[in-house]
Design a protein around this motif. Structure first.
Motif, short mmCIF file in Angstrom:
data_model
loop_
_atom_site.label_atom_id
_atom_site.label_comp_id
_atom_site.label_asym_id
_atom_site.label_seq_id
_atom_site.Cartn_x
_atom_site.Cartn_y
_atom_site.Cartn_z
N HIS A 140 0.84 -1.20 0.00
CA HIS A 140 0.00 0.00 0.00
C HIS A 140 0.87 1.24 0.00
O HIS A 140 1.33 1.69 1.05
CB HIS A 140 -0.93 0.00 1.22
N GLY A 141 1.12 1.76 -1.19
CA GLY A 141 1.84 3.01 -1.31
C GLY A 141 3.34 2.87 -1.20
O GLY A 141 3.90 1.77 -1.23
N THR A 165 -6.40 1.34 8.61
CA THR A 165 -6.23 2.21 7.46
C THR A 165 -4.76 2.29 7.10
O THR A 165 -3.94 2.73 7.92
CB THR A 165 -6.76 3.63 7.77
N SER A 166 -4.40 1.86 5.89
CA SER A 166 -3.02 2.00 5.45
C SER A 166 -2.71 3.47 5.27
O SER A 166 -3.41 4.18 4.55
CB SER A 166 -2.82 1.25 4.12
N GLN A 226 -5.08 -7.23 -2.08
CA GLN A 226 -4.04 -6.61 -1.27
C GLN A 226 -4.49 -6.31 0.15
O GLN A 226 -3.68 -5.88 0.97
CB GLN A 226 -3.57 -5.31 -1.93
N CYS A 227 -5.74 -6.55 0.47
CA CYS A 227 -6.21 -6.19 1.81
C CYS A 227 -5.90 -7.25 2.85
O CYS A 227 -5.70 -6.95 4.01
CB CYS A 227 -7.73 -5.94 1.80
N ASP A 244 -11.94 -7.77 -1.42
CA ASP A 244 -11.02 -6.87 -2.09
C ASP A 244 -10.62 -7.43 -3.45
O ASP A 244 -9.89 -8.43 -3.52
CB ASP A 244 -9.78 -6.65 -1.23
N THR A 256 -8.46 -6.32 -5.46
CA THR A 256 -7.02 -6.17 -5.71
C THR A 256 -6.20 -7.25 -5.02
O THR A 256 -5.00 -7.38 -5.28
CB THR A 256 -6.53 -4.79 -5.22
#
Length: 432
Positions: free
Chosen positions: A52-53, A196-197, A287-288, A283, A285
């Motif tokens: 995430h980011g 929360t990322s 990724q969660c 999710d 994606t």
């Protein structure tokens, strides 16, 4: 308030009387801080779930609470989901002055090295383990791992935990402050929700980056129990007193045993995780919530030094389904659990199966019938070395499709009182 307490006690008695009796391992002995000759063991874990980011030009100070005493501490960092390399320019390990605090004990902060080097590059899909730090850490004592890796893909673990209870992290105000033992560069506010990322400076309860395992070369234990699960193992929504996940309650009980008898506890729970291989129901994606349990079994469980026993508590997310995947059948969940058990047994390790908790599915519905079928198989299938009937512990005797009201946070998750009951129910003989 008295009536609530009375209902809780009544529910506790009813739940316990409904649970099949298993013999507990011997009586608790004196706590021993001496190390053992059994070899290295995992003493803390927080499985990585997705990327995430990108990390800012700041240091992240991550807090981990070790489950048993140990000497010679190593830290594993991973980049399983990143498309580019993670370059750790500097990393340090120290002891906090208080639980969950970013300030360190004077003189305790030690540089982490990697085969003698002060920096390390972690290629996509790879992980690295630090050299041993010659320190001794006590049971339930926090270590702070400070990492400076600006511009790196953030492989993280996130969930909302209890206030100032690890895992947690403080993202610094900027620059390389990994060697700083003070808390000047690590603001406690704002508090960013752990589910929360976020890369914002402040206190992030429940969030860690890259760090997924802490080991001790000489642990005060004969090995490690790895708990493989979803949000119920992760501790999601287990709010209220006494403020511990069921895995932490279990770890406290194990620490009352002599060092040569106890095992460390490594928590490999990921909120939203599934046991069967399918798209994640929450999710698109993926990724969660981490890869499905069979796909992460090697990294999160079988690679843990000293692992002796695996405790599997999964199935809720599969059986419930969501917007991005339909509810799984009982046969699908059972096949996945059996395959995991076979792989664990192939490594000559023990595996303990826990039944799936009530989910507020209507009696007679397809979801509820599938849950009941999975639980019946867990109890009677003969696949697991031991069975923990978590369903029997927490289900409401008047409506077995739900958990006892005073022990649940919502339809799927126990509250802290429910977690405490689960942690106290487990016979120690089942996990040693």
């Amino acid at each position: 308030m008295r009536s609530v307490y009375r209902r809780w006690i009544t529910g506790l008695v009813l739940a316990l009387t409904a649970v099949p009796t298993l013999s507990a391992a011997g009586s608790a002995g004196a706590v021993s801080g001496s190390t053992t000759a059994h070899g290295a063991a995992g003493v803390w874990s927080a499985s990585l779930e997705g990327v995430h980011g990108v990390s800012p030009d700041a240091t992240v100070r991550q807090i981990a609470r070790l489950s048993v005493p140990g000497t010679g501490i190593r830290v594993r960092f991973g980049n399983p989901f990143g498309a580019s390399a993670v370059v750790i320019r500097e990393a340090w390990l120290g002891r906090t002055i208080a639980p969950g605090a970013p300030k360190l004990v004077n003189g305790s902060n030690k540089r982490l090295t990697f085969r003698g080097a002060r920096s390390v590059t972690i290629a996509p899909g790879q992980s690295v383990v630090s050299d041993s730090v010659p320190v001794t850490v006590q049971a339930q004592q926090d270590v702070a791992v400070s990492v400076y890796a600006p511009g790196a893909p953030v492989n993280d673990h996130t969930f909302p935990p209890f206030a100032y209870d690890p895992p947690a992290s403080y993202i610094g105000a900027g620059g390389n402050t990994a060697a700083d033992e003070s808390d000047t560069a690590f603001p406690g506010y704002p508090v960013i929700p752990g589910n929360t990322s976020s890369t914002a400076a402040g206190y992030h309860p429940g969030q860690t980056w890259w760090m997924d395992l802490v080991t001790a070369d000489r642990p005060a234990a004969r090995g490690t129990l790895v708990t493989l699960g979803d949000s119920i193992t992760d501790g999601y929504n287990a709010y209220g007193p006494p403020g511990q996940r069921w895995t932490d309650v279990l770890a406290d009980r194990l620490n009352a045993l002599p060092a040569e008898a106890r095992v460390a506890v490594a928590n490999a729970g990921i909120s939203g995780n599934t046991v069967s291989v399918q798209p994640n129901p929450y999710d698109p994606t993926n990724q969660c919530c981490g890869p499905p349990a069979p796909q992460r079994l090697d990294r999160d469980v079988l690679s843990v030094p000293g692992v002796r026993t695996v405790l599997l508590l999964e199935g809720t997310n599969d059986l419930g389904g969501g917007d991005y995947a339909p509810p799984a059948s009982a046969a699908q969940v059972i096949a996945a659990m059996r395959a995991i058990a076979d792989r664990v047994h192939a490594r000559h390790l023990r595996i303990v199966g826990a039944t799936v908790l009530p989910m507020c599915n209507a009696a007679g519905s397809e979801k509820e019938n599938n849950r009941l079928a999975v639980n019946e198989w867990i109890r009677a299938g003969g696949v697991f070395d031991e069975v923990l009937d978590f369903d029997a512990v927490l289900r409401d005797p008047n409506d077995p499709t739900v958990m006892i009201a005073d022990l649940r946070n919502d339809c799927y998750h126990p509250n802290a009182a429910g977690d405490q009951l689960l942690g106290r129910y487990i016979p120690l003989s089942a996990v040693l």
